[in-house]
Design a protein around this motif. Sequence first.
Motif, short mmCIF file in Angstrom:
data_model
loop_
_atom_site.label_atom_id
_atom_site.label_comp_id
_atom_site.label_asym_id
_atom_site.label_seq_id
_atom_site.Cartn_x
_atom_site.Cartn_y
_atom_site.Cartn_z
N THR A 291 1.39 -12.83 -3.22
CA THR A 291 1.61 -11.76 -2.25
C THR A 291 2.34 -12.26 -1.13
OG1 THR A 291 -0.36 -12.26 -1.05
CG2 THR A 291 -0.60 -10.52 -2.61
N SER B 190 2.21 -1.35 1.72
CA SER B 190 0.80 -1.23 2.18
C SER B 190 0.59 -0.03 3.29
CB SER B 190 0.27 -2.63 2.99
OG SER B 190 0.94 -2.72 4.19
N GLN C 24 -2.50 4.42 -1.08
CA GLN C 24 -2.79 3.37 -1.93
C GLN C 24 -3.43 3.77 -3.26
OE1 GLN C 24 -2.46 -0.04 -0.97
NE2 GLN C 24 -0.93 1.29 0.09
#
Length: 373
Positions: A207, A217, A221
């Motif tokens: 990440t 983000s 989602q």
Amino acid sequence: MGQRRFGRAMEAVREYRASRTIPEDLHGRGGMDEMLAQITDGLDKMFAILDHSEYKARAAPVQVRTLDMVVSEKMAICVDENVVGLTFRRADGADVPPWRAGSHLDVELPSGRRRQYSLCGDPRETDAYSIAVRLVPDGGGGSVEMHALEVGDRVSITGPRNAFPFVASGSALFVAGGIGMTAIIPMIRKAREVGMDWHLVYSGRTTESMPFLDEVSTWEQDRVTVRTDAVDGLPGAADLLRDAPDGGSVYCCGPPPMIAVVREGITATSATRLHYERFSAPPVVAGESFSVELARTGTVVDVASDETALDAVRRVRPGVPYSCRQGFCGTCKVRVLAGVPEHRDRRLSDDERADHMLICVSRSAGEQLTLDL
């Protein structure tokens, strides 16, 4: 009666035109039959006259020009992956030419190197272009030079050009790998803006190595899948194409192994179109070894079956110009003085192919070529 006939004819032509494509090019996209497009334009105009409505001519293509630009902003986007964000504004303070998602710029650096980078900013920002560049220390030197740029430095930019067009309608799956997210992120912003049905699979080593993850983000989602090699392992076709839309499109940008997996796996899905763009040279397929003579020095270099003529020439002439390494930008065009090239590009015209070749992808139909180098 005549108007109804034209209406039926118009619908038939539109349906046929939508189904007609030329073979997929290097980027996995097809193109409309140009003659059929002209016929459709003519019928559009005729039917508009019969219907007493306005005829809307097709928009003229965006003008591509070379601009003198200044670095106005520089920021770290992803420290672990050495990705830097650069914003350019025109030296004369004027607005930049418009662009759409999927577009890229050709950047000519002070050294003379020419490299291409996807636009990852906001097309509504009319006074600036933004790109992101990953540092590749052992690459061709372009990324190192780009990272060395500072605010106030000047570069020459040509563009925008679009070799990875995005159609903001229907449904779409976006597959991004690492720095490939730079080409994909404007597409998803547009898809969210117009209310498309979309999903994203974003893959990277970790990440910490994935640019723009902070923005990703903040999106819905349930539409986003983030995978890392460290936790999830290398993704297979089922991992990348699980959400391929029925009758929709797949847009993919990332390293060659990812693109290969998607290309092989797309036929097992119900998606109808695949669009993709590479950030590095594709592997050589069905290559035969040959030799290249550099006429200006008489040096002869051998080209292995699994390497390009460009790579072989760069062993003795590291300064030979190149950019895309995929056969579409034309930077590495060289005159052929002897021998017959095996053309694998999608750039040169038939006239140009008579005595030129793009050494980043094209090869030799015989045992040797003599190039004007």
